[in-house]
Motif scaffolding. Structure first.
Motif, PDB file in Angstrom:
ATOM      1  N   LEU A  93       0.833  -1.203   0.000  1.00 29.22           N
ATOM      2  CA  LEU A  93       0.000   0.000   0.000  1.00 29.22           C
ATOM      3  C   LEU A  93       0.871   1.259   0.000  1.00 29.22           C
ATOM      4  CD1 LEU A  93      -2.822   1.185   0.031  1.00 29.22           C
ATOM      5  CD2 LEU A  93      -2.816   1.014   2.531  1.00 29.22           C
ATOM      6  N   LYS A  94       1.967   1.229   0.741  1.00 34.46           N
ATOM      7  CA  LYS A  94       2.904   2.367   0.721  1.00 34.46           C
ATOM      8  C   LYS A  94       3.482   2.557  -0.675  1.00 34.46           C
ATOM      9  CE  LYS A  94       4.233   1.526   5.515  1.00 34.46           C
ATOM     10  NZ  LYS A  94       5.279   0.939   6.390  1.00 34.46           N
ATOM     11  N   ASN A  95       3.805   1.442  -1.346  1.00 37.69           N
ATOM     12  CA  ASN A  95       4.310   1.541  -2.718  1.00 37.69           C
ATOM     13  C   ASN A  95       3.256   2.129  -3.651  1.00 37.69           C
ATOM     14  OD1 ASN A  95       6.800   0.463  -2.072  1.00 37.69           O
ATOM     15  ND2 ASN A  95       6.234  -1.622  -2.607  1.00 37.69           N
ATOM     16  N   THR A  96       2.004   1.747  -3.416  1.00 34.88           N
ATOM     17  CA  THR A  96       0.910   2.285  -4.215  1.00 34.88           C
ATOM     18  C   THR A  96       0.814   3.797  -4.053  1.00 34.88           C
ATOM     19  OG1 THR A  96      -0.391   0.247  -4.142  1.00 34.88           O
ATOM     20  CG2 THR A  96      -1.604   2.278  -4.488  1.00 34.88           C
ATOM     21  N   ILE A  97       0.937   4.253  -2.818  1.00 34.96           N
ATOM     22  CA  ILE A  97       0.848   5.683  -2.535  1.00 34.96           C
ATOM     23  C   ILE A  97       2.019   6.431  -3.160  1.00 34.96           C
ATOM     24  CG2 ILE A  97       0.951   7.382  -0.664  1.00 34.96           C
ATOM     25  CD1 ILE A  97      -0.607   5.287   1.032  1.00 34.96           C
ATOM     26  N   LYS A  98       3.195   5.827  -3.109  1.00 30.54           N
ATOM     27  CA  LYS A  98       4.372   6.481  -3.693  1.00 30.54           C
ATOM     28  C   LYS A  98       4.253   6.607  -5.211  1.00 30.54           C
ATOM     29  CE  LYS A  98       7.788   5.429  -0.113  1.00 30.54           C
ATOM     30  NZ  LYS A  98       9.076   4.775   0.208  1.00 30.54           N
ATOM     31  N   LYS A  99       3.546   5.655  -5.826  1.00 31.51           N
ATOM     32  CA  LYS A  99       3.332   5.755  -7.269  1.00 31.51           C
ATOM     33  C   LYS A  99       2.503   6.987  -7.608  1.00 31.51           C
ATOM     34  CE  LYS A  99       3.535   0.755  -8.155  1.00 31.51           C
ATOM     35  NZ  LYS A  99       2.740  -0.445  -8.518  1.00 31.51           N
ATOM     36  N   LEU A 100       1.651   7.373  -6.668  1.00 33.09           N
ATOM     37  CA  LEU A 100       0.785   8.524  -6.909  1.00 33.09           C
ATOM     38  C   LEU A 100       1.462   9.840  -6.549  1.00 33.09           C
ATOM     39  CD1 LEU A 100      -2.122   9.180  -7.830  1.00 33.09           C
ATOM     40  CD2 LEU A 100      -2.799   9.129  -5.431  1.00 33.09           C
ATOM     41  N   TYR A 101       2.204   9.840  -5.437  1.00 37.02           N
ATOM     42  CA  TYR A 101       2.762  11.094  -4.930  1.00 37.02           C
ATOM     43  C   TYR A 101       4.272  11.241  -5.151  1.00 37.02           C
ATOM     44  CZ  TYR A 101      -1.695  11.876  -2.589  1.00 37.02           C
ATOM     45  OH  TYR A 101      -3.025  12.097  -2.318  1.00 37.02           O
ATOM     46  N   GLY A 102       4.935  10.181  -5.593  1.00 36.01           N
ATOM     47  CA  GLY A 102       6.371  10.272  -5.827  1.00 36.01           C
ATOM     48  C   GLY A 102       7.157   9.428  -4.841  1.00 36.01           C
ATOM     49  N   SER A 103       8.335   8.972  -5.255  1.00 37.77           N
ATOM     50  CA  SER A 103       9.136   8.043  -4.450  1.00 37.77           C
ATOM     51  C   SER A 103       9.621   8.647  -3.139  1.00 37.77           C
ATOM     52  CB  SER A 103      10.339   7.557  -5.265  1.00 37.77           C
ATOM     53  OG  SER A 103      11.139   8.648  -5.676  1.00 37.77           O
ATOM     54  N   SER A 104       9.715   9.970  -3.080  1.00 36.49           N
ATOM     55  CA  SER A 104      10.199  10.621  -1.848  1.00 36.49           C
ATOM     56  C   SER A 104       9.080  10.864  -0.835  1.00 36.49           C
ATOM     57  CB  SER A 104      10.886  11.947  -2.178  1.00 36.49           C
ATOM     58  OG  SER A 104       9.977  12.841  -2.801  1.00 36.49           O
ATOM     59  N   PHE A 105       7.848  10.533  -1.212  1.00 39.82           N
ATOM     60  CA  PHE A 105       6.708  10.789  -0.327  1.00 39.82           C
ATOM     61  C   PHE A 105       6.764   9.845   0.878  1.00 39.82           C
ATOM     62  CE2 PHE A 105       2.220  10.392   0.925  1.00 39.82           C
ATOM     63  CZ  PHE A 105       1.878  11.729   1.026  1.00 39.82           C
ATOM     64  N   ASP A 106       6.454  10.363   2.069  1.00 42.94           N
ATOM     65  CA  ASP A 106       6.490   9.579   3.309  1.00 42.94           C
ATOM     66  C   ASP A 106       5.178   8.818   3.472  1.00 42.94           C
ATOM     67  OD1 ASP A 106       6.686   8.545   5.851  1.00 42.94           O
ATOM     68  OD2 ASP A 106       7.690  10.297   6.687  1.00 42.94           O
ATOM     69  N   GLY A 107       5.160   7.591   2.980  1.00 44.97           N
ATOM     70  CA  GLY A 107       3.950   6.778   3.039  1.00 44.97           C
ATOM     71  C   GLY A 107       3.540   6.409   4.445  1.00 44.97           C
ATOM     72  N   ASP A 108       4.509   6.219   5.344  1.00 48.64           N
ATOM     73  CA  ASP A 108       4.187   5.834   6.725  1.00 48.64           C
ATOM     74  C   ASP A 108       3.373   6.916   7.422  1.00 48.64           C
ATOM     75  OD1 ASP A 108       5.648   3.222   7.256  1.00 48.64           O
ATOM     76  OD2 ASP A 108       7.246   4.427   6.408  1.00 48.64           O
ATOM     77  N   ARG A 109       3.835   8.149   7.343  1.00 49.17           N
ATOM     78  CA  ARG A 109       3.119   9.244   7.998  1.00 49.17           C
ATOM     79  C   ARG A 109       1.760   9.479   7.360  1.00 49.17           C
ATOM     80  NH1 ARG A 109       7.366  14.055   9.711  1.00 49.17           N
ATOM     81  NH2 ARG A 109       8.580  12.780  11.189  1.00 49.17           N
ATOM     82  N   TYR A 110       1.714   9.284   6.052  1.00 51.47           N
ATOM     83  CA  TYR A 110       0.436   9.450   5.364  1.00 51.47           C
ATOM     84  C   TYR A 110      -0.591   8.452   5.888  1.00 51.47           C
ATOM     85  CZ  TYR A 110      -2.945   9.600   1.523  1.00 51.47           C
ATOM     86  OH  TYR A 110      -4.087   9.693   0.781  1.00 51.47           O
ATOM     87  N   LEU A 111      -0.204   7.189   6.007  1.00 52.50           N
ATOM     88  CA  LEU A 111      -1.135   6.156   6.456  1.00 52.50           C
ATOM     89  C   LEU A 111      -1.514   6.318   7.919  1.00 52.50           C
ATOM     90  CD1 LEU A 111       0.273   3.010   4.624  1.00 52.50           C
ATOM     91  CD2 LEU A 111      -1.776   4.321   4.081  1.00 52.50           C
ATOM     92  N   ASP A 112      -0.635   6.926   8.705  1.00 54.37           N
ATOM     93  CA  ASP A 112      -0.956   7.174  10.110  1.00 54.37           C
ATOM     94  C   ASP A 112      -2.194   8.032  10.260  1.00 54.37           C
ATOM     95  OD1 ASP A 112       1.021   5.644  11.196  1.00 54.37           O
ATOM     96  OD2 ASP A 112       2.449   7.293  11.447  1.00 54.37           O
TER      97      ASP A 112
END
Length: 446
Positions: A229-248
């Motif tokens: 799911l974090k990889n999915t989010i990074k595909k949308l927002y970019g590889s430098s996007f902090d997926g952990d904080r987003y999902l929190d």
């Protein structure tokens, strides 16, 4: 061998719960007990890798909650309640839950998830009686209408504009949602397969749940592979996007899916030899940390080679290879199939470059190997494992026979130099591509 990643049909969900053949019933009860002490809006993530049985777990959770509700009547209800037991039932029935199951992946083609999710919630009857049910149906229709006509038409990029300029839409939606919730029950919505969805759909679904379904009487349970799911989010927002904080932002708590314990001890109607063979395969799957789906791929490869059936038939010619073929079928081929699935380099090192260190250590620590030799001495087991590997894969000289152990059980391999070819012939039945790719999940290991 019997498949371990069964299809999550109603029959299989019930059968595996009744037999506890995945070994997760206690974890299931603990999770439901935890749900019974909630009194606010919660979103919980069940984290597990692809093929680990997340769908089975949430559907079994739904099964138990449905059977615990006095309003539901099913032909299998008494059987389920008998398995749970009266003491456990008392812990699990402080709240009367109303369950909804939503497969996010099946609805992935929708332009906006709020419509299909609203429909799933609205069309869940909740077993409301007569007049109240009619009111609920009308409220459900209105909920879906608002979702489809007034919310879904707005793109997620402009979602903040909804709250700044059309706050009445959100308030109207929440009002209709609240009217669907029965006074004597707490809806719990299971959202499955989110990590398989298109990135835009997955993110939009999380946003919709957070903003429009925020009601203190509703619990959301997401079954996800958080890594994917974090990889999915990074595909949308970019590889430098902090997926952990987003999902929190979305999950009140994250719970790791308990390990499945689908071992031979849970399988009925097998001979002692077959159980022993499967116990050794269990040791291998635990060593390589296989998911249930990977276990199924592993056992199907064993079936293809025929080594299990040959071992169980006891059709060995002791005057040809002594215990050689038995050792190959029992201990070597299953290990090499698993190794080929997860690590092609290590597989090649084992077969071609005389590096059997990992196999020797694993075999020496195997309880089944110890039982086979009738010996528990660590030094004896280590030497026996090394002798097996060396005489088949390392030594090139022609010898008549190699003794593995003499006491308390006489194990020997005759003409071991011929057995490496035997191993290669058997493994030729398994795909030459040592990369394991799950076609459903497109998960690749090398």
């Amino acid at each position: 061998m019997k498949k371990r990643d069964l299809e999550p049909t109603e029959e299989n969900i019930i059968d595996t719960f009744v037999k506890n053949s995945v070994g997760r019933n206690n974890s299931l009860f603990k999770f439901i007990e935890m749900l019974n002490y909630q009194d606010d809006s919660y979103s919980i993530a069940f984290d597990g890798r692809w093929g680990s049985g997340k769908t089975f777990f949430v559907k079994q959770c739904k099964l138990v909650l449905d059977c615990l509700s006095e309003e539901n009547q099913y032909s299998y209800k008494d059987q389920i309640l008998d398995i749970i037991g009266q003491d456990e039932i008392a812990k699990l029935t402080k709240i009367n839950f109303k369950t909804v199951y939503f497969d996010a992946w099946k609805n992935d083609s929708d332009l906006d998830p709020i419509v299909s999710l609203s429909k799933s919630i609205a069309t869940t009857a909740f077993n409301i009686k007569t007049k109240a049910k009619t009111v609920a149906i009308e409220a459900g229709k209105e909920l879906v209408k608002i979702a489809a006509k007034e919310i879904a038409k707005t793109d997620i990029d402009n979602i903040l504009d909804i709250f700044h300029t059309e706050e009445d839409i959100e308030a109207k939606f929440k009002k209709e949602l609240a009217s669907l919730i029965p006074k004597n029950g707490r809806p719990i919505v299971f959202i499955d397969e989110l990590d398989r969805c298109r990135p835009t759909y997955a993110v939009k679904l999380l946003e919709r749940v957070q903003h429009f379904f925020d009601n203190k009487k509703i619990t959301f349970v997401f079954s996800v592979n958080l890594y994917e799911l974090k990889n999915t989010i990074k595909k949308l927002y970019g590889s430098s996007f902090d997926g952990d904080r987003y999902l929190d932002r979305f999950f009140y708590s994250i719970i790791s899916l308990p390990d499945a314990n689908y071992t031979s001890e849970n399988i009925q109607g097998m001979s002692s030899d077959e159980k022993m063979y499967l116990k050794y395969c269990d040791e291998i799957t635990q060593k390589f940390n296989f998911s249930l789906r990977e276990e199924n791929h592993f056992t199907s490869m064993i079936d293809i080679t025929g080594v299990k059936n040959r071992f169980l038939s006891s059709n060995y010619h002791a005057d040809v290879f002594g215990n050689g073929n038995e050792i190959i079928d029992f201990f070597i081929i299953p290990y090499l199939i698993a190794l080929k699935m997860v690590n092609s380099n290590q597989f090649n090192d084992f077969v071609f470059y005389n590096d059997g260190t990992d196999f020797i250590d694993f075999l020496a620590s195997s309880k089944i190997f110890s039982s086979y030799l009738w010996n528990e001495d660590p030094n004896t087991l280590k030497k026996a494992a090394k002798d097996i590997y060396d005489c088949i894969f390392v030594r090139n000289e022609i010898v008549e026979s190699v003794g593995i152990t003499q006491e308390p059980k006489n194990i020997y391999i005759r003409e071991p130099y011929k057995l490496k070819t035997e191993v290669n012939d058997i493994l030729s039945l398994v795909s030459n591509d040592s990369v394991y790719e799950d076609k459903d999940t497109k998960s690749t290991k090398k």
